[in-house]
Motif scaffolding. Structure first.
Motif, PDB file in Angstrom:
ATOM      1  N   GLN A  33      38.890  43.129  40.215  1.00  0.00           N
ATOM      2  CA  GLN A  33      37.635  43.535  39.605  1.00  0.00           C
ATOM      3  C   GLN A  33      36.849  42.346  39.075  1.00  0.00           C
ATOM      4  OE1 GLN A  33      38.504  46.509  36.629  1.00  0.00           O
ATOM      5  NE2 GLN A  33      39.362  47.946  38.121  1.00  0.00           N
ATOM      6  N   LYS A  34      35.555  42.573  38.895  1.00  0.00           N
ATOM      7  CA  LYS A  34      34.726  41.565  38.242  1.00  0.00           C
ATOM      8  C   LYS A  34      35.311  41.272  36.860  1.00  0.00           C
ATOM      9  CE  LYS A  34      30.968  41.025  40.949  1.00  0.00           C
ATOM     10  NZ  LYS A  34      30.097  39.874  41.119  1.00  0.00           N
ATOM     11  N   ILE A  35      35.276  40.025  36.483  1.00  0.00           N
ATOM     12  CA  ILE A  35      35.757  39.678  35.143  1.00  0.00           C
ATOM     13  C   ILE A  35      34.754  40.186  34.122  1.00  0.00           C
ATOM     14  CG2 ILE A  35      36.259  37.763  33.580  1.00  0.00           C
ATOM     15  CD1 ILE A  35      37.364  36.235  35.981  1.00  0.00           C
ATOM     16  N   VAL A  36      35.235  41.022  33.215  1.00  0.00           N
ATOM     17  CA  VAL A  36      34.342  41.635  32.215  1.00  0.00           C
ATOM     18  C   VAL A  36      33.717  40.539  31.362  1.00  0.00           C
ATOM     19  CG1 VAL A  36      34.202  43.203  30.246  1.00  0.00           C
ATOM     20  CG2 VAL A  36      35.735  43.730  32.161  1.00  0.00           C
ATOM     21  N   PRO A  37      32.385  40.520  31.266  1.00  0.00           N
ATOM     22  CA  PRO A  37      31.743  39.474  30.453  1.00  0.00           C
ATOM     23  C   PRO A  37      32.180  39.573  29.003  1.00  0.00           C
ATOM     24  CG  PRO A  37      30.120  40.695  31.767  1.00  0.00           C
ATOM     25  CD  PRO A  37      31.411  41.450  31.854  1.00  0.00           C
ATOM     26  N   ASP A  38      32.474  38.420  28.398  1.00  0.00           N
ATOM     27  CA  ASP A  38      32.783  38.429  26.972  1.00  0.00           C
ATOM     28  C   ASP A  38      31.471  38.503  26.198  1.00  0.00           C
ATOM     29  OD1 ASP A  38      31.644  35.919  27.101  1.00  0.00           O
ATOM     30  OD2 ASP A  38      33.542  34.839  26.958  1.00  0.00           O
ATOM     31  N   GLY A  39      31.589  38.478  24.874  1.00  0.00           N
ATOM     32  CA  GLY A  39      30.386  38.600  24.052  1.00  0.00           C
ATOM     33  C   GLY A  39      29.357  37.539  24.341  1.00  0.00           C
ATOM     34  N   ILE A  40      29.829  36.333  24.736  1.00  0.00           N
ATOM     35  CA  ILE A  40      28.919  35.226  25.034  1.00  0.00           C
ATOM     36  C   ILE A  40      28.190  35.479  26.351  1.00  0.00           C
ATOM     37  CG2 ILE A  40      28.803  32.767  25.611  1.00  0.00           C
ATOM     38  CD1 ILE A  40      29.375  33.111  22.712  1.00  0.00           C
ATOM     39  N   THR A  41      28.959  35.730  27.411  1.00  0.00           N
ATOM     40  CA  THR A  41      28.375  35.878  28.746  1.00  0.00           C
ATOM     41  C   THR A  41      27.484  37.105  28.837  1.00  0.00           C
ATOM     42  OG1 THR A  41      30.531  35.042  29.477  1.00  0.00           O
ATOM     43  CG2 THR A  41      28.972  35.646  31.183  1.00  0.00           C
ATOM     44  N   LYS A  42      27.813  38.142  28.051  1.00  0.00           N
ATOM     45  CA  LYS A  42      27.015  39.376  28.089  1.00  0.00           C
ATOM     46  C   LYS A  42      25.562  39.137  27.697  1.00  0.00           C
ATOM     47  CE  LYS A  42      30.116  43.303  27.443  1.00  0.00           C
ATOM     48  NZ  LYS A  42      30.586  44.319  26.491  1.00  0.00           N
ATOM     49  N   LEU A  43      25.330  38.103  26.908  1.00  0.00           N
ATOM     50  CA  LEU A  43      23.957  37.812  26.487  1.00  0.00           C
ATOM     51  C   LEU A  43      23.087  37.433  27.676  1.00  0.00           C
ATOM     52  CD1 LEU A  43      24.744  35.766  23.236  1.00  0.00           C
ATOM     53  CD2 LEU A  43      23.977  38.146  23.385  1.00  0.00           C
ATOM     54  N   LEU A  44      23.715  36.919  28.757  1.00  0.00           N
ATOM     55  CA  LEU A  44      22.962  36.507  29.931  1.00  0.00           C
ATOM     56  C   LEU A  44      23.164  37.446  31.108  1.00  0.00           C
ATOM     57  CD1 LEU A  44      21.138  34.319  31.219  1.00  0.00           C
ATOM     58  CD2 LEU A  44      23.235  33.116  31.893  1.00  0.00           C
ATOM     59  N   PHE A  45      24.433  37.810  31.378  1.00  0.00           N
ATOM     60  CA  PHE A  45      24.759  38.590  32.572  1.00  0.00           C
ATOM     61  C   PHE A  45      25.303  39.960  32.218  1.00  0.00           C
ATOM     62  CE2 PHE A  45      25.533  34.274  34.514  1.00  0.00           C
ATOM     63  CZ  PHE A  45      24.452  34.329  35.373  1.00  0.00           C
ATOM     64  N   VAL A  46      24.514  40.985  32.401  1.00  0.00           N
ATOM     65  CA  VAL A  46      24.989  42.366  32.370  1.00  0.00           C
ATOM     66  C   VAL A  46      24.163  43.090  33.417  1.00  0.00           C
ATOM     67  CG1 VAL A  46      25.285  44.450  30.989  1.00  0.00           C
ATOM     68  CG2 VAL A  46      25.523  42.242  29.897  1.00  0.00           C
ATOM     69  N   GLY A  47      24.766  44.084  34.038  1.00  0.00           N
ATOM     70  CA  GLY A  47      24.043  44.810  35.081  1.00  0.00           C
ATOM     71  C   GLY A  47      24.944  45.042  36.268  1.00  0.00           C
ATOM     72  N   VAL A  48      24.331  45.373  37.399  1.00  0.00           N
ATOM     73  CA  VAL A  48      25.107  45.761  38.584  1.00  0.00           C
ATOM     74  C   VAL A  48      26.084  44.673  39.010  1.00  0.00           C
ATOM     75  CG1 VAL A  48      23.444  44.925  40.304  1.00  0.00           C
ATOM     76  CG2 VAL A  48      24.884  46.904  40.825  1.00  0.00           C
ATOM     77  N   VAL A  49      25.776  43.417  38.707  1.00  0.00           N
ATOM     78  CA  VAL A  49      26.640  42.316  39.122  1.00  0.00           C
ATOM     79  C   VAL A  49      27.949  42.263  38.334  1.00  0.00           C
ATOM     80  CG1 VAL A  49      25.761  40.532  37.560  1.00  0.00           C
ATOM     81  CG2 VAL A  49      26.551  39.894  39.832  1.00  0.00           C
ATOM     82  N   THR A  50      27.998  42.906  37.155  1.00  0.00           N
ATOM     83  CA  THR A  50      29.209  42.846  36.326  1.00  0.00           C
ATOM     84  C   THR A  50      29.864  44.211  36.121  1.00  0.00           C
ATOM     85  OG1 THR A  50      27.927  43.120  34.281  1.00  0.00           O
ATOM     86  CG2 THR A  50      28.326  40.861  35.031  1.00  0.00           C
ATOM     87  N   LEU A  51      29.212  45.285  36.529  1.00  0.00           N
ATOM     88  CA  LEU A  51      29.734  46.628  36.266  1.00  0.00           C
ATOM     89  C   LEU A  51      30.907  46.968  37.172  1.00  0.00           C
ATOM     90  CD1 LEU A  51      26.368  48.574  35.852  1.00  0.00           C
ATOM     91  CD2 LEU A  51      27.884  47.760  34.036  1.00  0.00           C
ATOM     92  N   GLU A  52      31.677  47.971  36.762  1.00  0.00           N
ATOM     93  CA  GLU A  52      32.816  48.451  37.550  1.00  0.00           C
ATOM     94  C   GLU A  52      32.778  49.972  37.632  1.00  0.00           C
ATOM     95  OE1 GLU A  52      35.015  47.046  39.338  1.00  0.00           O
ATOM     96  OE2 GLU A  52      34.803  44.943  38.776  1.00  0.00           O
ATOM     97  N   GLY A  53      33.560  50.520  38.557  1.00  0.00           N
ATOM     98  CA  GLY A  53      33.800  51.957  38.626  1.00  0.00           C
ATOM     99  C   GLY A  53      32.552  52.790  38.862  1.00  0.00           C
ATOM    100  N   GLU A  54      32.520  53.948  38.212  1.00  0.00           N
ATOM    101  CA  GLU A  54      31.449  54.920  38.426  1.00  0.00           C
ATOM    102  C   GLU A  54      30.074  54.370  38.035  1.00  0.00           C
ATOM    103  OE1 GLU A  54      31.544  57.957  39.886  1.00  0.00           O
ATOM    104  OE2 GLU A  54      33.612  57.432  40.387  1.00  0.00           O
ATOM    105  N   LYS A  55      30.064  53.567  36.975  1.00  0.00           N
ATOM    106  CA  LYS A  55      28.770  53.030  36.528  1.00  0.00           C
ATOM    107  C   LYS A  55      28.201  52.067  37.563  1.00  0.00           C
ATOM    108  CE  LYS A  55      26.280  51.630  32.437  1.00  0.00           C
ATOM    109  NZ  LYS A  55      26.314  51.343  30.997  1.00  0.00           N
ATOM    110  N   TRP A  56      29.075  51.260  38.188  1.00  0.00           N
ATOM    111  CA  TRP A  56      28.606  50.357  39.246  1.00  0.00           C
ATOM    112  C   TRP A  56      28.073  51.168  40.424  1.00  0.00           C
ATOM    113  CZ3 TRP A  56      30.653  49.836  44.278  1.00  0.00           C
ATOM    114  CH2 TRP A  56      30.023  48.835  45.048  1.00  0.00           C
ATOM    115  N   ILE A  57      28.799  52.223  40.824  1.00  0.00           N
ATOM    116  CA  ILE A  57      28.367  53.069  41.947  1.00  0.00           C
ATOM    117  C   ILE A  57      26.988  53.659  41.655  1.00  0.00           C
ATOM    118  CG2 ILE A  57      28.860  55.213  43.205  1.00  0.00           C
ATOM    119  CD1 ILE A  57      31.871  54.566  42.778  1.00  0.00           C
ATOM    120  N   LYS A  58      26.806  54.149  40.420  1.00  0.00           N
ATOM    121  CA  LYS A  58      25.530  54.763  40.024  1.00  0.00           C
ATOM    122  C   LYS A  58      24.389  53.750  40.083  1.00  0.00           C
ATOM    123  CE  LYS A  58      24.838  55.690  35.607  1.00  0.00           C
ATOM    124  NZ  LYS A  58      24.892  56.373  34.293  1.00  0.00           N
ATOM    125  N   HIS A  59      24.590  52.580  39.491  1.00  0.00           N
ATOM    126  CA  HIS A  59      23.535  51.552  39.468  1.00  0.00           C
ATOM    127  C   HIS A  59      23.208  51.062  40.880  1.00  0.00           C
ATOM    128  CE1 HIS A  59      23.094  50.200  35.070  1.00  0.00           C
ATOM    129  NE2 HIS A  59      23.675  51.383  35.080  1.00  0.00           N
TER     130      HIS A  59
END
Length: 521
Positions: free
Chosen positions: A125-151
């Motif tokens: 799986q994609k490595i879940v962004p930590d609190g630092i990385t989340k400030l820049l990268f969140v979205g379809v590129v980091t999501l997993e499972g049902e939420k990734w499929i939906k996006h």
């Protein structure tokens, strides 16, 4: 009675302290050493684990060292872009591991295993962004499972070929601004101008993504891009050059406070754009043919189709995060592809001439049109070869959430996987003795033939999670390159220094100084 209550309370506190201490000890030492032993027993080698920091300090030190001097074109850029990994590759061979803090990251270069990692998205799986990385990268590129499929389902329509066709005029506009500026400079310099094309290409692709994503010009998006650039630099330092640990994003350091300020500022700016567009759509105005309009329309259709299901569709927060990805990833990928293309064509003038002749045959002096892009065989070969030598990202990382097997390797939960795109693309065992040479002809019969149907070429990733914007980037790159070739010839300036650097993407650290001249038709 009171003494008994105090005794119980003390016991509870002591038990909590002991439990917490055990968890910390297990996290920082016992579990890493257990994972290390498991990997070594399978013949996978790497440095011994060092308490908490792992290899991070050495990675940071070697990266700073490698930045101190340029390299020759004949050198493998891997040694400058990923110096620590490169040293371990030479020291331990193609199967080794590195330590990112207390987590071992196993480097995989076997084509069959690479294919498995890219295809088995549940196991790797994609490595879940930590609190630092989340400030820049969140979205379809980091999501997993049902939420990734939906996006992914909602975003997909924005990148269909028929939608990309409508975006070509925006690429024309953005490219024309840059080219007119270059022509003015060439005339003022008596026919030849030395120019650092890197910031110009960044501005052009920023303008293009502003138009294609939001229907606005770069002037409106300028502030967002400036903030994103600052945020990317701060994030890169926190990720690549300092030790990771839980709760780091809560530290009240100057850098982290600034990162949070920037994120809030960007979110407010994009929310204003999204809110204006949603109001216009509710007022009956048709959605625009830009990425935001297509995204909002697709999201609305999905919500209406399942109006009784609250989990369907994306929230405003989700839309904002996807817009940030449009802005950052959409601009960054294309600008780095174009800058390395111009640098390599400045050195290999024979391929520059072939590409220019092809563009002339397909488009003449007219603006490049969508249907003609498929006829640019030489241009396509050149772009593929540039992506092989200078892939946007140097590696692709995945987490292993549960015990699993990868070929003959047993991977316990908690390990990570790294697919070193750069190393694989430059591997002489896979590509031949000329692997480091610029030879677009290797793609003359397509990617499958060049790779012998092996998973050894993946500049945009692969499998179900292949980059959703790859066609967008290639279409923009072809249009922009064709426009440049129609108007200019160019070669490397003596002032150019070869300094590829990994900063989320592989960029020219000290720019791209090129001599440009007006092409005489």
């Amino acid at each position: 009675m009171e003494a008994s209550m105090v005794s119980i309370a003390v016991s509870i506190v002591l038990a909590a302290i002991l439990t917490w201490s055990w968890r910390v000890l297990n996290w920082v030492w016992l579990r890493p050493k257990k994972l290390e032993m498991h990997l070594r027993q399978q013949g996978i080698r790497g440095n011994s684990y060092r308490l908490l920091v792992g290899d991070v300090k050495e990675i940071s030190f070697m990266s700073k060292q490698s930045k101190s001097k340029p390299i020759d074109f004949s050198d493998d850029i891997s040694n400058r872009v990923m110096p620590f990994h490169f040293r371990l590759l030479k020291q331990y061979g193609k199967n080794f591991f590195i330590w990112i803090g207390p987590k071992p990251r196993v480097v995989i270069m076997n084509p069959e295993q690479i294919k498995e990692v890219l295809m088995r998205t549940t196991d790797f799986q994609k490595i879940v962004p930590d609190g630092i990385t989340k400030l820049l990268f969140v979205g379809v590129v980091t999501l997993e499972g049902e939420k990734w499929i939906k996006h992914r389902k909602i975003i997909n329509p924005a990148f269909h070929q028929e939608k990309l066709k409508f975006m070509v005029p925006a690429f024309h506009q953005s490219g024309s601004y840059m080219i007119n500026e270059w022509e003015t400079m060439v005339v003022s310099e008596n026919g030849c101008c030395e120019l650092d094309v890197w910031p110009h290409l960044q501005n052009m692709t920023r303008d293009a993504i502003s138009r294609t994503a939001f229907g606005s010009s770069f002037v409106e998006g300028k502030r967002i891009f400036h903030l994103l650039g600052e945020l990317a630099e701060l994030t890169a330092y926190q990720v690549f050059q300092s030790v990771p640990f839980p709760g780091k994003s809560f530290l009240p350091t100057k850098a982290i406070r600034r990162m949070k300020e920037i994120t809030k500022d960007i979110d407010v700016s994009i929310m204003n754009i999204v809110n204006k567009r949603e109001k216009a759509m509710k007022a009956g105005n048709a959605a625009k043919n830009d990425l935001l309009g297509i995204l909002l329309e697709s999201n609305l259709r999905e919500i209406q189709r399942h109006e009784n299901n609250k989990d369907v569709g994306m929230s405003i927060k989700d839309v904002i995060e996807e817009c940030k990805l449009f802005y950052f990833a959409g601009q960054e990928t294309t600008s780095v592809l174009l800058v390395w293309t111009l640098i390599l064509l400045s050195k290999h003038l024979d391929w520059q001439a072939r590409a220019r002749e092809e563009v002339s045959q397909v488009f003449g002096n007219s603006l490049p049109h969508f249907d003609g892009l498929n006829h640019l065989k030489f241009v396509t070969m050149i772009l593929y070869e540039v992506l092989r030598l200078y892939p946007p990202a140097a590696n692709i990382n995945r987490s292993v959430p549960k015990d699993t097997r990868l070929g003959n390797i047993s991977l316990p939960a908690g390990t990570q996987i790294s697919l070193p795109v750069l190393f694989v693309h430059h591997d002489k065992d896979l590509w031949g003795d000329d692997a480091l040479d610029f030879k677009p002809e290797r793609f003359s019969e397509g990617i499958s033939k060049a790779t012998k149907n092996q998973t050894i070429y993946f500049p945009f990733g692969g499998g179900p999670r292949i980059c959703i914007g790859q066609n967008f980037s290639l279409v923009e790159a072809k249009v922009s390159l064709a426009m440049i070739l129609q108007r200019f010839t160019f070669d490397l300036s003596p002032a150019y220094v070869h300094t590829p650097l990994s900063n989320f993407t592989i960029v020219p650290e000290h720019g791209a100084r090129i001599n440009i001249r007006k092409h005489q038709t």
